[in-house]
Design an enzyme around this catalytic site. Sequence first.
Site, PDB file in Angstrom:
ATOM      1  N   VAL A  62       0.806  -1.228   0.000  1.00 57.27           N
ATOM      2  CA  VAL A  62       0.000   0.000   0.000  1.00 57.27           C
ATOM      3  C   VAL A  62       0.839   1.279   0.000  1.00 57.27           C
ATOM      4  CG1 VAL A  62      -2.085  -1.008   1.045  1.00 57.27           C
ATOM      5  CG2 VAL A  62      -0.275  -0.069   2.537  1.00 57.27           C
ATOM      6  N   TYR A 154       2.287   4.271  16.359  1.00 64.02           N
ATOM      7  CA  TYR A 154       1.091   3.689  15.732  1.00 64.02           C
ATOM      8  C   TYR A 154      -0.080   4.670  15.795  1.00 64.02           C
ATOM      9  CZ  TYR A 154      -2.968   0.491  15.396  1.00 64.02           C
ATOM     10  OH  TYR A 154      -4.145  -0.122  15.060  1.00 64.02           O
ATOM     11  N   THR A 189      -7.378 -10.638  16.676  1.00 61.68           N
ATOM     12  CA  THR A 189      -6.638 -10.967  15.450  1.00 61.68           C
ATOM     13  C   THR A 189      -5.173 -11.167  15.806  1.00 61.68           C
ATOM     14  OG1 THR A 189      -5.877  -8.750  14.850  1.00 61.68           O
ATOM     15  CG2 THR A 189      -8.116  -9.331  14.175  1.00 61.68           C
TER      16      THR A 189
HETATM   17  N1  LIG Z   1      -6.793  -6.031  15.981  1.00 66.88           N
HETATM   18  C1  LIG Z   1      -7.066  -4.953  16.645  1.00 66.88           C
HETATM   19  O1  LIG Z   1      -7.313  -5.011  17.857  1.00 66.88           O
HETATM   20  C2  LIG Z   1      -7.103  -3.600  15.945  1.00 66.88           C
HETATM   21  C3  LIG Z   1      -7.517  -2.501  16.697  1.00 66.88           C
HETATM   22  C4  LIG Z   1      -7.602  -1.262  16.075  1.00 66.88           C
HETATM   23  C5  LIG Z   1      -7.293  -1.121  14.734  1.00 66.88           C
HETATM   24  N2  LIG Z   1      -6.872  -2.208  14.034  1.00 66.88           N
HETATM   25  C6  LIG Z   1      -6.563  -1.989  12.617  1.00 66.88           C
HETATM   26  O2  LIG Z   1      -7.293  -2.905  11.829  1.00 66.88           O
HETATM   27  C7  LIG Z   1      -6.595  -3.157  10.609  1.00 66.88           C
HETATM   28  C8  LIG Z   1      -6.511  -4.659  10.376  1.00 66.88           C
HETATM   29  O3  LIG Z   1      -5.707  -5.219  11.411  1.00 66.88           O
HETATM   30  P1  LIG Z   1      -5.834  -6.725  11.935  1.00 66.88           P
HETATM   31  O4  LIG Z   1      -6.120  -6.679  13.369  1.00 66.88           O
HETATM   32  O5  LIG Z   1      -6.718  -7.491  11.022  1.00 66.88           O
HETATM   33  O6  LIG Z   1      -4.301  -7.167  11.824  1.00 66.88           O
HETATM   34  P2  LIG Z   1      -3.451  -8.140  10.883  1.00 66.88           P
HETATM   35  O7  LIG Z   1      -2.030  -7.875  11.212  1.00 66.88           O
HETATM   36  O8  LIG Z   1      -3.917  -9.536  11.009  1.00 66.88           O
HETATM   37  O9  LIG Z   1      -3.792  -7.630   9.418  1.00 66.88           O
HETATM   38  C9  LIG Z   1      -3.121  -6.586   8.796  1.00 66.88           C
HETATM   39  C10 LIG Z   1      -3.021  -6.896   7.327  1.00 66.88           C
HETATM   40  O10 LIG Z   1      -2.344  -5.793   6.686  1.00 66.88           O
HETATM   41  C11 LIG Z   1      -1.423  -6.345   5.765  1.00 66.88           C
HETATM   42  N3  LIG Z   1      -0.328  -5.422   5.465  1.00 66.88           N
HETATM   43  C12 LIG Z   1       0.680  -5.025   6.285  1.00 66.88           C
HETATM   44  N4  LIG Z   1       1.535  -4.218   5.620  1.00 66.88           N
HETATM   45  C13 LIG Z   1       1.054  -4.101   4.346  1.00 66.88           C
HETATM   46  C14 LIG Z   1       1.477  -3.402   3.192  1.00 66.88           C
HETATM   47  N5  LIG Z   1       2.605  -2.663   3.194  1.00 66.88           N
HETATM   48  N6  LIG Z   1       0.721  -3.493   2.066  1.00 66.88           N
HETATM   49  C15 LIG Z   1      -0.414  -4.252   2.052  1.00 66.88           C
HETATM   50  N7  LIG Z   1      -0.856  -4.938   3.113  1.00 66.88           N
HETATM   51  C16 LIG Z   1      -0.129  -4.873   4.246  1.00 66.88           C
HETATM   52  C17 LIG Z   1      -0.918  -7.606   6.474  1.00 66.88           C
HETATM   53  O11 LIG Z   1      -0.241  -8.474   5.590  1.00 66.88           O
HETATM   54  C18 LIG Z   1      -2.204  -8.155   7.055  1.00 66.88           C
HETATM   55  O12 LIG Z   1      -2.872  -8.996   6.136  1.00 66.88           O
HETATM   56  C19 LIG Z   1      -5.246  -2.454  10.742  1.00 66.88           C
HETATM   57  O13 LIG Z   1      -5.275  -1.222  10.078  1.00 66.88           O
HETATM   58  C20 LIG Z   1      -5.129  -2.249  12.246  1.00 66.88           C
HETATM   59  O14 LIG Z   1      -4.279  -1.165  12.570  1.00 66.88           O
HETATM   60  C21 LIG Z   1      -6.766  -3.435  14.599  1.00 66.88           C
END
Ligand SMILES: NC(=O)c1ccc[n+]([C@@H]2O[C@H](COP(=O)([O-])OP(=O)(O)OC[C@H]3O[C@@H](n4cnc5c(N)ncnc54)[C@H](O)[C@@H]3O)[C@@H](O)[C@H]2O)c1
Length: 246
Positions: A62, A154, A189
Amino acid sequence: MAARLSGKVAIVTGGSRSMGAATSRLFVDEGAEVVIADILDDEGLALAEELGAAARYVHLDVSDAEAWSALVADTVARHGRLDVLVNNAGVYRRAMIEDTTHELLDLHYKVNQLGVFLGMQAAFPAMRDSGGGSIINVSSISGLGASIAGHAAYGTTKWAVRGMTKYGAREFGRHGVRVNSTHPGFIDTVMLLENSEETNDNIPNLTPLGRRGTPEELARVSLWLASDESSYVNGAELTIDGGTSV
Ligand SMILES: NC(=O)c1ccc[n+]([C@@H]2O[C@H](COP(=O)([O-])OP(=O)(O)OC[C@H]3O[C@@H](n4cnc5c(N)ncnc54)[C@H](O)[C@@H]3O)[C@@H](O)[C@H]2O)c1
């Protein structure tokens, strides 16, 4: 009842696993054609195969502007339009400010902030040409406040996501393209593995609903924002956190 995303074409970044995978799965169930975009090729290809003809996996970092242009052009060429973008890809590493390196800042900036900006920039013209669309930017409760120490690198990118959402809503709205942000709390996750065991054990105490959320609970909110049911919602920020941020 008609599927809620029937006829729509969507791109889901970070779609190979966790929340992105749950979102891709639900969107396909609701009638969308979905492009799963990620750097995790094996997981993404396996998911696309599982979901069948309505899903396709494309490798996308991305933070790469040229790759974004190519992805959007290819999506329009193959599917005829672009209606929905879920900017879900993200990275999360914890460090206190005094221990935060420039490399760590740069990593968060490139994926979480630049990645979302480039996605909005690339998707907007295609959505405008499709007659409108919906961009969903996945921020965090760390983009609403500073309730957890060790989140500066972050969390500040997630504040930026919230801000870019407002500017997108302001600029794109007149073309029928809506931009909203979601603010997940603790969702079960892979990302939570970055937390200490102590933090994760304490989630029920931090959260009025007394538990973590599931990727599917986040996906259902993205579905609503992607669908025409939310047609007058633009520039909003929705928490999906069981009340953690109240
Ligand atoms: N899990 C939580 O508690 C939580 C809380 C708040 C926000 N989020 C946000 O939710 C979103 C999804 O997170 P998640 O919990 O599913 O985590 P996750 O780490 O399982 O998923 C993140 C995904 O982003 C992809 N990714 C990372 N770098 C990338 C890049 N340069 N280009 C393309 N893809 C890339 C990873 O390969 C992965 O598939 C994120 O933006 C995270 O910050 C998660």
